[in-house]
Design an enzyme around this catalytic site. Sequence first.
Site, PDB file in Angstrom:
ATOM      1  N   GLU A 177       0.805  -1.224   0.000  1.00  0.00           N
ATOM      2  CA  GLU A 177       0.000   0.000   0.000  1.00  0.00           C
ATOM      3  C   GLU A 177       0.843   1.281   0.000  1.00  0.00           C
ATOM      4  O   GLU A 177       0.803   2.068   0.948  1.00  0.00           O
ATOM      5  CB  GLU A 177      -0.962   0.006   1.190  1.00  0.00           C
ATOM      6  CG  GLU A 177      -1.971  -1.128   1.152  1.00  0.00           C
ATOM      7  CD  GLU A 177      -2.993  -1.051   2.285  1.00  0.00           C
ATOM      8  OE1 GLU A 177      -2.900  -0.135   3.125  1.00  0.00           O
ATOM      9  OE2 GLU A 177      -3.886  -1.917   2.326  1.00  0.00           O
ATOM     10  N   GLU A 380      -5.285  -8.591   0.667  1.00  0.00           N
ATOM     11  CA  GLU A 380      -5.967  -8.308   1.938  1.00  0.00           C
ATOM     12  C   GLU A 380      -7.444  -8.109   1.652  1.00  0.00           C
ATOM     13  O   GLU A 380      -7.811  -7.448   0.686  1.00  0.00           O
ATOM     14  CB  GLU A 380      -5.442  -7.043   2.638  1.00  0.00           C
ATOM     15  CG  GLU A 380      -4.072  -7.171   3.246  1.00  0.00           C
ATOM     16  CD  GLU A 380      -3.610  -5.883   3.935  1.00  0.00           C
ATOM     17  OE1 GLU A 380      -4.469  -5.063   4.333  1.00  0.00           O
ATOM     18  OE2 GLU A 380      -2.387  -5.690   4.062  1.00  0.00           O
TER      19      GLU A 380
END
EC number: 3.2.1.21
Length: 483
Positions: A177, A380
């Site tokens: 991320e 995720e």
Amino acid sequence: MGSTGRDAEVTRGDFPDGFVFGVATSAYQIEGARREGGKGDNIWDVFTENKERILDGSSGEVAVDHYHRYKEDIELMASLGFRAYRFSISWPRIFPDGLGKNVNEQGVAFYNDLINFMIEKGIEPYATLYHWDLPHNLQQTVGGWLSDKIVEYFALYAEACFANFGDRVKHWITINEPLQTAVNGYGIGHFAPGGCEGETARCYLAAHYQILAHAAAVDVYRRKFKAVQGGEVGLVVDCEWAEPFSEKTEDQVAAERRLDFQLGWYLDPIYFGDYPESMRQRLGDDLPTFSEKDKEFIRNKIDFVGINHYTSRFIAHHQDPEDIYFYRVQQVERIEKWNTGEKIGERAASEWLFIVPWGLRKLLNYAAKRYGNPVIYVTENGMDEEDDQSATLDQVLNDTTRVGYFKGYLASVAQAIKDGADVRGYFAWSFLDNFEWAMGYTKRFGIVYVDYKNGLSRHPKASARWFSRFLKGDDAENKADMN
């Protein structure tokens, strides 16, 4: 589209043979052992020393003590039926000062022990090199991700990991991320190292050097390791699906723009050689430029795309939204409700997280179409609940909303695969309740409950037991699970 998706039925048989089901964690959130094993401080170690920065004043100094309990955790993971584990390596455990000269052998030994035990238990390692825990010394001495020097230091770190672990680790993720590090770490400052809203250009610089660092790590792997080790290296980006609020052209374009500022920001340079034009139009000189040499260097430096996805929003065009700079400059308004007033989905504990399973199917199909159908892993996906200290153990283990979340989102993945998206795996977030960054321990994402008041004991929740039945193919019991 209006269905919550929680009534979806999904079985292991809905996925191709060889599809990977795993769980995910990150080092700072679970390991603890801040000052053990020769580890240096990371930026979160220092950031959390100011207790006002974290909702409950906590830190990851002990976290859930995975450093000392990894065997217990891996054994539990294996017993539930998971055959893949996405974990992260702590950069300052390998290079305490981040400079890439003196490898900390104690850190290498810890991850060797962890990886070997995973393999012994039949679990395939998926290793993330950077999950936000930058060596503090690199932040202090060179400015962290705001410096071009970070690219070389990251490549040295990546090379050390490939050399020490790559004979067993065949699936690597460079950076987790990068958007969050850029925006919340160097822009807004909710995350370490702590920027400020006024320094708007910083987040785009931090993103720029993360892209170059990713490419440098892939380059090292391809030149020095791939022929012998035969692994793959990807990048993990986070993205909420952007559903146009209306059929108006301006809302359709705004939704596309919102995706540009998420997926496109990181994947367009790698696949197409430059940032999305919509970003350049709005940011001007705040958005760094790639030299022709850089463009050539970063092109196609990726073997798979990891997508972290939790939620979706309606997106409408707004000329001047009342929001932080990152959203203002996009000229978008993120909306939670339909025109009828009905919410886009049921809200989880976090105010940003709505349960919208259909958004994941749309996102996977979008990524497949835009980037030439790359190999994708959902790296995720999950939801949180409040840490309720007044609840009984039986109550907190009965996480039926999370079971419904996983059923809906997994069904959405299966549908995307049938649509033609090349999705190879899915990792639930998270295996354990853990330190949830600025929220501290007030939010619980785990499928395994960690009792913070009683020795950090582990207790599988209903969602863990549902996954176990799902993975072992007990479809009849699965279908009855939510009735």
